[in-house]
Design an enzyme around this catalytic site. Sequence first.
Site, PDB file in Angstrom:
ATOM      1  N   ASP A 135      54.982  -7.447 -18.591  1.00 30.82           N
ATOM      2  CA  ASP A 135      56.047  -8.377 -18.228  1.00 30.82           C
ATOM      3  C   ASP A 135      55.579  -9.217 -17.051  1.00 30.82           C
ATOM      4  O   ASP A 135      54.739  -8.786 -16.260  1.00 30.82           O
ATOM      5  CB  ASP A 135      57.310  -7.608 -17.812  1.00 30.82           C
ATOM      6  CG  ASP A 135      58.034  -7.012 -19.001  1.00 30.82           C
ATOM      7  OD1 ASP A 135      57.577  -7.195 -20.141  1.00 30.82           O
ATOM      8  OD2 ASP A 135      59.072  -6.363 -18.775  1.00 30.82           O
ATOM      9  N   ASP A 137      57.378  -9.897 -14.532  1.00 32.91           N
ATOM     10  CA  ASP A 137      58.183  -9.613 -13.338  1.00 32.91           C
ATOM     11  C   ASP A 137      57.956  -8.235 -12.725  1.00 32.91           C
ATOM     12  O   ASP A 137      58.759  -7.782 -11.925  1.00 32.91           O
ATOM     13  CB  ASP A 137      59.673  -9.835 -13.658  1.00 32.91           C
ATOM     14  CG  ASP A 137      60.137  -9.025 -14.860  1.00 32.91           C
ATOM     15  OD1 ASP A 137      59.445  -8.065 -15.229  1.00 32.91           O
ATOM     16  OD2 ASP A 137      61.196  -9.369 -15.417  1.00 32.91           O
ATOM     17  N   TRP A 197      66.570  -9.509 -26.934  1.00 30.11           N
ATOM     18  CA  TRP A 197      66.228  -8.447 -26.003  1.00 30.11           C
ATOM     19  C   TRP A 197      66.261  -7.060 -26.651  1.00 30.11           C
ATOM     20  O   TRP A 197      67.204  -6.739 -27.364  1.00 30.11           O
ATOM     21  CB  TRP A 197      67.208  -8.481 -24.813  1.00 30.11           C
ATOM     22  CG  TRP A 197      66.846  -7.494 -23.743  1.00 30.11           C
ATOM     23  CD1 TRP A 197      66.051  -7.701 -22.657  1.00 30.11           C
ATOM     24  CD2 TRP A 197      67.256  -6.122 -23.682  1.00 30.11           C
ATOM     25  NE1 TRP A 197      65.923  -6.542 -21.922  1.00 30.11           N
ATOM     26  CE2 TRP A 197      66.653  -5.562 -22.527  1.00 30.11           C
ATOM     27  CE3 TRP A 197      68.051  -5.315 -24.488  1.00 30.11           C
ATOM     28  CZ2 TRP A 197      66.842  -4.227 -22.163  1.00 30.11           C
ATOM     29  CZ3 TRP A 197      68.231  -3.988 -24.125  1.00 30.11           C
ATOM     30  CH2 TRP A 197      67.639  -3.459 -22.964  1.00 30.11           C
ATOM     31  N   GLU A 200      61.734  -3.554 -29.002  1.00 33.77           N
ATOM     32  CA  GLU A 200      60.342  -3.762 -29.419  1.00 33.77           C
ATOM     33  C   GLU A 200      59.398  -2.778 -28.742  1.00 33.77           C
ATOM     34  O   GLU A 200      58.409  -2.347 -29.333  1.00 33.77           O
ATOM     35  CB  GLU A 200      59.934  -5.217 -29.143  1.00 33.77           C
ATOM     36  CG  GLU A 200      59.471  -5.585 -27.730  1.00 33.77           C
ATOM     37  CD  GLU A 200      60.518  -5.399 -26.636  1.00 33.77           C
ATOM     38  OE1 GLU A 200      61.713  -5.401 -26.945  1.00 33.77           O
ATOM     39  OE2 GLU A 200      60.110  -5.236 -25.460  1.00 33.77           O
ATOM     40  N   ASP A 201      59.740  -2.376 -27.534  1.00 39.13           N
ATOM     41  CA  ASP A 201      58.905  -1.416 -26.802  1.00 39.13           C
ATOM     42  C   ASP A 201      59.058  -0.004 -27.384  1.00 39.13           C
ATOM     43  O   ASP A 201      58.083   0.725 -27.566  1.00 39.13           O
ATOM     44  CB  ASP A 201      59.244  -1.444 -25.303  1.00 39.13           C
ATOM     45  CG  ASP A 201      60.736  -1.323 -25.031  1.00 39.13           C
ATOM     46  OD1 ASP A 201      61.566  -1.588 -25.944  1.00 39.13           O
ATOM     47  OD2 ASP A 201      61.105  -0.962 -23.893  1.00 39.13           O
ATOM     48  N   MET A 227      60.160  -4.444  -9.677  1.00 38.01           N
ATOM     49  CA  MET A 227      60.536  -5.471 -10.644  1.00 38.01           C
ATOM     50  C   MET A 227      61.369  -6.521  -9.927  1.00 38.01           C
ATOM     51  O   MET A 227      62.280  -6.186  -9.175  1.00 38.01           O
ATOM     52  CB  MET A 227      61.324  -4.854 -11.796  1.00 38.01           C
ATOM     53  CG  MET A 227      61.404  -5.776 -13.003  1.00 38.01           C
ATOM     54  SD  MET A 227      62.317  -5.074 -14.394  1.00 38.01           S
ATOM     55  CE  MET A 227      63.734  -6.149 -14.365  1.00 38.01           C
ATOM     56  N   HIS A 230      66.598  -9.866 -11.853  1.00 34.44           N
ATOM     57  CA  HIS A 230      66.950 -11.096 -12.580  1.00 34.44           C
ATOM     58  C   HIS A 230      68.074 -10.793 -13.553  1.00 34.44           C
ATOM     59  O   HIS A 230      68.312  -9.643 -13.905  1.00 34.44           O
ATOM     60  CB  HIS A 230      65.729 -11.624 -13.337  1.00 34.44           C
ATOM     61  CG  HIS A 230      65.213 -10.670 -14.377  1.00 34.44           C
ATOM     62  ND1 HIS A 230      65.791 -10.518 -15.613  1.00 34.44           N
ATOM     63  CD2 HIS A 230      64.180  -9.781 -14.347  1.00 34.44           C
ATOM     64  CE1 HIS A 230      65.131  -9.601 -16.295  1.00 34.44           C
ATOM     65  NE2 HIS A 230      64.153  -9.125 -15.547  1.00 34.44           N
ATOM     66  N   ARG A 232      69.725 -11.429 -17.443  1.00 32.66           N
ATOM     67  CA  ARG A 232      69.211 -11.623 -18.797  1.00 32.66           C
ATOM     68  C   ARG A 232      69.061 -13.117 -19.057  1.00 32.66           C
ATOM     69  O   ARG A 232      69.961 -13.897 -18.771  1.00 32.66           O
ATOM     70  CB  ARG A 232      70.188 -11.004 -19.805  1.00 32.66           C
ATOM     71  CG  ARG A 232      69.751 -11.022 -21.247  1.00 32.66           C
ATOM     72  CD  ARG A 232      68.671  -9.995 -21.572  1.00 32.66           C
ATOM     73  NE  ARG A 232      68.933  -8.667 -21.044  1.00 32.66           N
ATOM     74  CZ  ARG A 232      69.718  -7.751 -21.637  1.00 32.66           C
ATOM     75  NH1 ARG A 232      70.325  -8.019 -22.762  1.00 32.66           N
ATOM     76  NH2 ARG A 232      69.873  -6.552 -21.101  1.00 32.66           N
TER      77      ARG A 232
END
Length: 285
Positions: A135, A137, A197, A200-201, A227, A230, A232
């Site tokens: 990612d 972030d 969102w 997928e992980d 992180m 933030h 979404r």
Amino acid sequence: NKLRKRVSLDQDENLPKCPEIPPDLGPLDIKFAYNMSLLKIISQNPNLQPGGHSRPKYCTALQKIAIIIPFRNRESHLRTWLYYMHPFLQQQQADYGVYVVEQTEDTLFNRAKLMNVGYSVAIKDYNYTCFIFTDVDIIPMDGRNLFRCSDNPRHMANSVDKFNFKLPYNDIFGGIVAFTKEQFIKVNGFSNVFWGWGGEDDELFQRVVAMGMKVERPDQTIARSKMISHKRDPGNESTGKSFHLIKKAHERLHKDGLNSLIYTIISITSHKLYTKITVDIGNGE
Ligand code: UD2
Ligand code: MN
């Protein structure tokens, strides 16, 4: 931009091999308050080659590492990432290149498919042996969290401040993961069908297990990372379909992934700090 040269870094074959564990690594002071300008980051990293490549000067690295970052509309996060991670990777004596994979269409985001595109482009660029999918972030707080591949796929965001430096659940595989080329091919990459969102992980975790591998993780003290907080992103809403998709992960593994990846490259550009891949990955219909 098909005329762009592949990465060509002169290599002195007589250099000794780099040590498994680079010297002088330890805790880092990570603050997100700075206003990081690209020019400042460029001037602080004078040894980078075009496209955001670097390799150690006095030894031959044991792995060649492509860093793949899925991206859309996160310019300030990317600057923060570049500001911290170029020095981090050079301290770790990494032979590496940074690939920022930008989804052009403003349809639902597809993190996993962008990862597959990043892999497919990077593999043609240089003889990478290790792929780190991260990612934009998340920033590690300790140089000893080695950005390297291992005998099994690795999950390296196992100690994030957002989750109180703990695993929120056992099968979590988001944030930062590392695969050798062979491991990534074995799992057929990420699934391409996760739009929006989430999920997928977890699906990738299922793939690793289904192919008889296990997930390795670094020590949780060393792996501490921050992180950037933030909201979404617009265009990355959850569709609520992930749960059902993951249930059928095993059925799709061999037909949905690297071997079914369809995309249109808009441009590949060598910036000073990274290679930008702009890609049209469709909209899932
Ligand atoms: C969690 C996971 C993340 C991913 C996501 C679900 C951790 C620490 N993180 O993060 O890996 O599995 O859930 O999809 O477990 N991005 C953009 N522009 C956008 C949207 C996303 O650039 O409009 C990229 C960016 O690199 C971002 C990443 O996709 O860091 C993941 O998206 P997120 O940060 O919104 O997801 P988050 O924090 O919930
Ligand atoms: Mn995030």
